[in-house]
Design an enzyme around this catalytic site. Sequence first.
Site, PDB file in Angstrom:
ATOM      1  N   TRP A  90      -4.835 -18.419  -7.671  1.00  0.00           N
ATOM      2  CA  TRP A  90      -5.925 -17.535  -7.231  1.00  0.00           C
ATOM      3  C   TRP A  90      -7.008 -17.397  -8.285  1.00  0.00           C
ATOM      4  O   TRP A  90      -8.200 -17.387  -7.960  1.00  0.00           O
ATOM      5  CB  TRP A  90      -5.388 -16.166  -6.787  1.00  0.00           C
ATOM      6  CG  TRP A  90      -4.700 -16.268  -5.467  1.00  0.00           C
ATOM      7  CD1 TRP A  90      -3.369 -16.052  -5.225  1.00  0.00           C
ATOM      8  CD2 TRP A  90      -5.267 -16.660  -4.195  1.00  0.00           C
ATOM      9  NE1 TRP A  90      -3.086 -16.282  -3.899  1.00  0.00           N
ATOM     10  CE2 TRP A  90      -4.221 -16.647  -3.243  1.00  0.00           C
ATOM     11  CE3 TRP A  90      -6.544 -17.009  -3.776  1.00  0.00           C
ATOM     12  CZ2 TRP A  90      -4.421 -16.979  -1.899  1.00  0.00           C
ATOM     13  CZ3 TRP A  90      -6.753 -17.343  -2.435  1.00  0.00           C
ATOM     14  CH2 TRP A  90      -5.698 -17.321  -1.513  1.00  0.00           C
ATOM     15  N   ASP A 160      -8.906  -9.027  -9.704  1.00  0.00           N
ATOM     16  CA  ASP A 160      -8.464  -9.314  -8.339  1.00  0.00           C
ATOM     17  C   ASP A 160      -7.050  -8.755  -8.220  1.00  0.00           C
ATOM     18  O   ASP A 160      -6.106  -9.301  -8.763  1.00  0.00           O
ATOM     19  CB  ASP A 160      -8.467 -10.835  -8.108  1.00  0.00           C
ATOM     20  CG  ASP A 160      -7.908 -11.217  -6.737  1.00  0.00           C
ATOM     21  OD1 ASP A 160      -7.489 -10.321  -5.980  1.00  0.00           O
ATOM     22  OD2 ASP A 160      -7.891 -12.430  -6.433  1.00  0.00           O
ATOM     23  N   LYS A 184      -1.998  -7.934   1.797  1.00  0.00           N
ATOM     24  CA  LYS A 184      -0.763  -8.046   1.034  1.00  0.00           C
ATOM     25  C   LYS A 184      -0.084  -6.680   0.887  1.00  0.00           C
ATOM     26  O   LYS A 184       1.070  -6.521   1.202  1.00  0.00           O
ATOM     27  CB  LYS A 184      -1.017  -8.646  -0.351  1.00  0.00           C
ATOM     28  CG  LYS A 184      -1.905  -9.887  -0.380  1.00  0.00           C
ATOM     29  CD  LYS A 184      -1.199 -11.120   0.075  1.00  0.00           C
ATOM     30  CE  LYS A 184      -2.019 -12.400   0.199  1.00  0.00           C
ATOM     31  NZ  LYS A 184      -3.237 -12.602  -0.542  1.00  0.00           N
TER      32      LYS A 184
END
Length: 348
Positions: A90, A160, A184
């Site tokens: 990511w 993030d 999530k």
Amino acid sequence: MFPEPVLLRAKEEFLDWQGCGLSVLAMSHRGKEFISIAEKSEQDLRQLLAIPANYKVLFLQGGASSQFAMVPLNLLGQKSTANYVCTGAWSDKAIQEAQKFCRVHIAASSRDTGFKHIPNPHDWDICKDAAYLHYTSNETIGGVEFHYVPDVDGMPLISDMSSNILSEPIDINQFGLIYAGAQKNMGPAGIAVVIVREDLLGNTPSTIPTMYDLLAHAKSGSMLNTPATYNWYLMGLVFEWLIDRGGVEALEVSNKRKAEKLYRVIDDSGFYTNPVDPSGRSRMNIPFLLAETSLEKTFLSEATKENLVALEGHRSVGGMRASIYNAMPEEGVDALIGFMIEFERCYG
Ligand SMILES: *Cc1c(COP(=O)(O)O)cnc(C)c1O
């Protein structure tokens, strides 16, 4: 997982929200009913994370991935460089996107170990003349997590937090901007949260497309255009559920216990392995490998028979992965552990 009490409440309110005669799906986003839903969800998130008044909270579409571009577009200001820490898939994506807008300085990376650890903060090389430092607090695919907040000496810190937001208390004051896709740990896919310190907005001279302009979103209360109303509502229900469960302090205790149990079973066996350095292991996503790769399919199909699902590792890395977000009850982890021990007994 989605918390069952939230699903039941949504079901109950689906046709008629709190006696107003309308489903949330039918409400105008500017009507007083939806405005009250939106305000309550922001209040609850502020309460959960103790968000100070000088931070804006935005509810946006475009997922966490849009923030990969919106962060540099909005926060570069007069600078042309930004620091990024690379700890896995990511952060890599965030870096690739940022490279379209600025010079990316890699302040630290764990690529040399195949992203199996968190880089030692003493070895970081932070470019002082950069607009900010960006890092990914939890790498969802690799299962590596920061257990500390990087010290950036006053430079805006951007994180993030898509896969570990609300899993433990954090001090918002240490951050310039935090973003997270909801799906999530907060709610349904289709909405993302941005928490940003007010003074960081509006300092970039270039013309930002309106829908990518965080200041424009902030000024309009995240209603620059039609927001994802139903997702916003559902996420608000998740916030209420989290508050009922004792907030992030209580969740941290339960998340720690869930993760420790599962790692213990993995580490105590000669059959399962977790590749991540213990100091950087994620409490949310726990990848593991079986001693024999050929048993993976059997493991997954036997697990499915026990109603243990979604255990396949990300397609880019293979193996297994247990994602044990806030909504996963401790009994769910216990059931997985019981199954793993039994599977090892039969096939190990
Ligand atoms: C899933 C994920 C993303 C991407 O989120 P989208 O909402 O699908 O854009 C970004 N960062 C992390 C850490 C993630 O886990």
